[in-house]
Scaffold this motif. Structure first.
Motif, PDB file in Angstrom:
ATOM      1  N   LEU A 121     -32.196 -15.212  -0.017  1.00 31.88           N
ATOM      2  CA  LEU A 121     -32.088 -14.687   1.346  1.00 31.88           C
ATOM      3  C   LEU A 121     -30.837 -15.209   2.024  1.00 31.88           C
ATOM      4  N   GLU A 122     -30.380 -14.426   2.982  1.00 29.38           N
ATOM      5  CA  GLU A 122     -29.260 -14.832   3.834  1.00 29.38           C
ATOM      6  C   GLU A 122     -29.755 -14.850   5.270  1.00 29.38           C
ATOM      7  N   ARG A 123     -29.275 -15.819   6.034  1.00 30.55           N
ATOM      8  CA  ARG A 123     -29.610 -15.918   7.457  1.00 30.55           C
ATOM      9  C   ARG A 123     -28.328 -15.798   8.266  1.00 30.55           C
ATOM     10  N   ARG A 124     -28.449 -15.114   9.404  1.00 28.56           N
ATOM     11  CA  ARG A 124     -27.306 -15.018  10.312  1.00 28.56           C
ATOM     12  C   ARG A 124     -27.835 -14.949  11.734  1.00 28.56           C
ATOM     13  N   GLU A 125     -26.990 -15.332  12.647  1.00 29.94           N
ATOM     14  CA  GLU A 125     -27.365 -15.247  14.059  1.00 29.94           C
ATOM     15  C   GLU A 125     -27.415 -13.792  14.476  1.00 29.94           C
ATOM     16  N   ASP A 126     -28.359 -13.478  15.335  1.00 31.51           N
ATOM     17  CA  ASP A 126     -28.421 -12.153  15.936  1.00 31.51           C
ATOM     18  C   ASP A 126     -27.308 -12.084  16.973  1.00 31.51           C
ATOM     19  N   GLU A 127     -26.417 -11.118  16.853  1.00 34.24           N
ATOM     20  CA  GLU A 127     -25.289 -11.010  17.779  1.00 34.24           C
ATOM     21  C   GLU A 127     -25.746 -10.740  19.208  1.00 34.24           C
ATOM     22  N   ALA A 128     -26.889 -10.076  19.366  1.00 36.35           N
ATOM     23  CA  ALA A 128     -27.393  -9.772  20.705  1.00 36.35           C
ATOM     24  C   ALA A 128     -28.103 -10.963  21.341  1.00 36.35           C
ATOM     25  N   ASP A 129     -28.632 -11.864  20.510  1.00 32.09           N
ATOM     26  CA  ASP A 129     -29.356 -13.034  21.015  1.00 32.09           C
ATOM     27  C   ASP A 129     -29.150 -14.168  20.027  1.00 32.09           C
ATOM     28  N   ARG A 130     -28.237 -15.045  20.327  1.00 28.70           N
ATOM     29  CA  ARG A 130     -27.839 -16.114  19.393  1.00 28.70           C
ATOM     30  C   ARG A 130     -28.971 -17.080  19.054  1.00 28.70           C
ATOM     31  N   ARG A 131     -30.059 -17.040  19.817  1.00 31.33           N
ATOM     32  CA  ARG A 131     -31.200 -17.917  19.515  1.00 31.33           C
ATOM     33  C   ARG A 131     -32.016 -17.370  18.337  1.00 31.33           C
ATOM     34  N   ARG A 132     -31.875 -16.088  18.083  1.00 32.56           N
ATOM     35  CA  ARG A 132     -32.647 -15.462  16.995  1.00 32.56           C
ATOM     36  C   ARG A 132     -31.867 -15.499  15.690  1.00 32.56           C
ATOM     37  N   THR A 133     -32.602 -15.677  14.602  1.00 30.21           N
ATOM     38  CA  THR A 133     -32.018 -15.638  13.272  1.00 30.21           C
ATOM     39  C   THR A 133     -32.485 -14.366  12.584  1.00 30.21           C
ATOM     40  N   ILE A 134     -31.545 -13.633  12.021  1.00 30.21           N
ATOM     41  CA  ILE A 134     -31.855 -12.424  11.273  1.00 30.21           C
ATOM     42  C   ILE A 134     -31.819 -12.774   9.786  1.00 30.21           C
TER      43      ILE A 134
END
Length: 157
Positions: free
Chosen positions: A93-106
């Motif tokens: 898996l890869e994790r990245r910050e949600d560009e719309a909400d930096r607190r969320r991880t996608i």
């Protein structure tokens, strides 16, 4: 063993007949699912059944947040976070910050492992599509609801 119900609603098998048929069928189904081989390139990664559900959601529904995965899997976000961390360390898996909400991880499946995971899950998905396609939407809902009720009943003390 008897449930005390030989009749049943309408034409078709009684409840006992249905129970008997399913008690014979379920071990065969589980046996066949267990024989679906993990692709060679994933064997060394020690994937567990709990990972299968998480990977299936990401494969079919695309990248999503840890909270969305937790909701889909009906487990706590902390549980999903642990699984995601484990699978991320393994490169699955890869994790990245949600560009719309930096607190969320996608979370998403890595491009490197996507073909293997797709091949692994394809047989089961194809079999379910074949089984569910002839049913109406209401019948599919009833089937899924019945399996969920069976799962709940197994979990009761």
């Amino acid at each position: 063993m008897s449930t005390g119900s030989r009749g049943g609603r309408g034409a078709g098998p009684s409840v006992d007949d249905g129970v008997r048929a399913l008690l014979l069928l379920m071990p065969r189904l589980v046996g066949r699912v267990k024989r679906i081989r993990v692709p060679e390139e994933l064997e060394s990664l020690a994937l567990a059944p709990r990972h299968l559900s998480l990977l299936a959601y990401l494969l079919f529904d695309g990248p999503m947040s840890v909270n969305a995965l937790a909701s889909q899997l009906e487990v706590a976000p902390a549980t999903v976070s642990l699984m995601v961390s484990d699978l991320s360390r393994k490169g699955i898996l890869e994790r990245r910050e949600d560009e719309a909400d930096r607190r969320r991880t996608i979370v998403s499946i890595s491009d490197e492992h996507r073909p293997s995971i797709d091949a692994w899950l394809a047989k089961g998905a194809t079999a379910w599509r074949e089984a569910l396609a002839p049913l109406t939407s209401a019948q599919r809902k009833m089937f899924v609801d019945t399996l969920k009720a069976y799962e709940r009943a197994l979990g009761e003390e």
